[in-house]
Enzyme design. Structure first.
Site, short mmCIF file in Angstrom:
data_model
loop_
_atom_site.label_atom_id
_atom_site.label_comp_id
_atom_site.label_asym_id
_atom_site.label_seq_id
_atom_site.Cartn_x
_atom_site.Cartn_y
_atom_site.Cartn_z
N GLU A 174 1.93 1.92 -3.47
CA GLU A 174 0.86 2.52 -4.29
C GLU A 174 0.94 4.04 -4.23
O GLU A 174 0.83 4.74 -5.25
CB GLU A 174 -0.51 2.04 -3.81
CG GLU A 174 -1.69 2.74 -4.46
CD GLU A 174 -2.85 2.91 -3.52
OE1 GLU A 174 -3.45 4.01 -3.50
OE2 GLU A 174 -3.16 1.95 -2.77
N HIS A 175 1.19 4.58 -3.03
CA HIS A 175 1.32 6.03 -2.87
C HIS A 175 2.60 6.55 -3.53
O HIS A 175 2.60 7.61 -4.15
CB HIS A 175 1.31 6.40 -1.39
CG HIS A 175 -0.05 6.32 -0.76
ND1 HIS A 175 -0.81 7.44 -0.49
CD2 HIS A 175 -0.81 5.26 -0.38
CE1 HIS A 175 -1.96 7.08 0.05
NE2 HIS A 175 -1.98 5.76 0.13
N GLU A 197 -3.45 8.27 6.95
CA GLU A 197 -4.61 7.54 6.42
C GLU A 197 -5.04 6.44 7.38
O GLU A 197 -6.24 6.23 7.61
CB GLU A 197 -4.28 6.93 5.06
CG GLU A 197 -5.42 6.14 4.44
CD GLU A 197 -5.04 5.51 3.12
OE1 GLU A 197 -5.73 4.54 2.71
OE2 GLU A 197 -4.06 5.95 2.49
N HIS A 231 0.83 -1.21 0.00
CA HIS A 231 0.00 0.00 0.00
C HIS A 231 0.86 1.26 0.00
O HIS A 231 0.54 2.25 -0.69
CB HIS A 231 -0.92 -0.01 1.23
CG HIS A 231 -1.78 1.21 1.34
ND1 HIS A 231 -1.81 1.98 2.47
CD2 HIS A 231 -2.63 1.79 0.46
CE1 HIS A 231 -2.65 2.99 2.28
NE2 HIS A 231 -3.15 2.90 1.07
#
Length: 449
Positions: free
Chosen positions: A63-64, A142, A60
């Site tokens: 992904e950023h 997040e 994840h």
């Protein structure tokens, strides 16, 4: 560059062709000239199930990082170029894949393809400590906003940890832990990219108002020179017994608005007829206000204000059925669980009525058709079936498979799986707050004068 262009039967008029570049990149194209837009979707076969212990959340995080610039596109340029051209974009990470997608005006398709190819081929040229620290902080924030600091935000992590045992590749969720996010190094990220972000570990789909020949020429031009990589490690084995074997239960006292009961059940793997039958069972039981559990708990007993039953489809491990009930004020969780068990027993014995079966099939059919009707939704499903099941054409026949399932198959999967020895139970109890003084409101009013 070979291809197959024979449409399978029962696709509702939708077609897709598959192609493969010499470097291993699979390309799926689907023409749709209804509106002058085109969707680009790129799935990499990497998700949280590929992560090692102590490095959770890396998929994840990466992904950023993919939006932090590449050799030809600096900083936030990817967003700026797509949005400046009238398009939209995003990326997501799951247990089983990471995807990136743009929907563009059709005449801007080449831009989207160039952007995706540039970061696939040259992200390491721009990946540095500054971008690493920036996005590490974004992901940690997040996590706070979506998991740690919202009511019931810990439910997903807790449920998966109970349903999938310690050491299982699906035991942890894609968001990762704070400690592991802090521990990830720049070299970890670079090695992750070198291992998984290669053309032979990806599927690119392009759907919409496209010229297939021109689109393939652009794909070859921009992606064809990117070298493949053979160092990918396969995910750890995700197989488990069909049943958990016992009821697992956890009670959580948190600052939540009301009591909640959540049950998780192991269900058949995605891509099987059993998974479709389970989806229909959960839809009949808890898919909307016309479902059986909603009618019993919300309308009849009035012990709940919300009741839903959904399915997290997983291909590399048992899927997860998720029952989510928010209790009415004063309602007891034990009474709600007893009512749920009564309805599940009756469903396991009798199965869905003809009306329930017809409604559940119509609901899933509508959801599928809505998904395939948009160029972005269809692009995503074509990638999904190509990456997880090896055949993008399966996306175009999914509706017919749901409609072929029988009432007996639905009853049978409910009887086999929706049992007390195959569930993880999560109970949320609100924290007790001390009563405010009776004159507190008057004191505030006077203080404000």
């Amino acid at each position: 560059m070979g291809h197959t262009a024979t449409p399978p039967p029962a696709t509702g008029g939708l077609t897709a062709t598959e192609h493969r570049l010499a470097n291993g990149l699979r390309v799926v194209l689907s023409e749709d000239h209804l509106t002058p837009v085109a969707a680009v979707c790129l799935w990499y076969d990497v998700g949280s199930r590929h992560e090692a212990k102590g490095r959770t959340g890396l998929a994840h995080l990466f992904e950023h990082l993919m939006f932090q610039g590449s050799a030809q596109v600096k900083g936030n340029g990817h967003f700026e170029l797509v949005q400046g051209a009238g398009g939209s974009l995003n990326g997501t990470t799951s247990f089983e894949r990471t995807n990136y997608f743009e929907t563009m005006p059709a005449h801007e398709l080449e831009l989207a393809l160039w952007l995706e190819a540039d970061r696939m081929g040259s992200l390491l040229a721009a990946l540095d400590e500054e971008s690493m620290e920036n996005q590490r902080d974004v992901v940690k924030n997040e996590r706070r906003q979506r998991y740690d600091n919202v009511p019931y935000g810990t439910a997903f992590e807790r449920m998966t940890a109970m349903a999938f045992p310690e050491g299982h590749p699906y035991h942890h969720t894609p968001i990762g832990s704070m400690a592991d996010l802090d521990a990830a190094s720049l070299e970890d990220a670079r090695e992750f990219f070198r291992t998984y972000y290669a053309p032979n570990n990806a599927v690119l789909s392009v759907v919409g108002d496209i010229d297939p020949e021109q689109t393939l020429a652009w794909v070859e031009k921009y992606f064809g020179s990117i070298p493949g990589h053979d160092g990918k490690r396969p995910p750890r084995d995700g197989s488990l017994p069909d049943l958990i074997g016992e009821e697992k239960r956890e009670v959580v006292e948190e600052d939540v608005p009301s009591r909640a009961l959540m049950n998780g059940y192991r269900l058949p793997h995605d891509g099987t007829r059993g998974a479709d039958a389970a989806d229909l069972a959960l839809t009949a039981l808890g898919g909307g206000e016309s479902s059986r559990l909603y009618a019993r708990l919300v309308r009849h007993d009035r012990s709940a204000v919300a009741a839903g039953f959904g399915m997290l489809r997983l291909a590399g491990a048992p899927s997860l059925g998720w029952l989510d009930i928010k209790a009415s004020s004063g309602a007891e969780i034990a009474d709600i669980q007893a009512a749920v068990d009564e309805e599940l027993r009756r469903f396991a014995e009798e199965g869905p009525s003809e009306e329930e079966m017809e409604r559940a099939q119509a609901q899933l059919e509508r959801e599928w058709l809505d998904r395939l009707a948009t160029v972005g939704g269809r692009a995503d499903e074509l990638c999904r079936y190509a990456v997880l099941f090896g055949d993008p054409q399966l996306a175009l026949t999914a509706v017919s498979r749901v409609l072929e399932v029988t009432r007996e198959e639905v009853r049978e999967v409910a009887a086999q799986r929706l049992r007390s020895d195959n569930r993880a139970v999560l109970v949320y109890e609100p924290l007790a707050h001390e009563d405010e003084p009776a004159n507190a409101a008057n004191d505030d009013e006077e203080a404000g004068q």
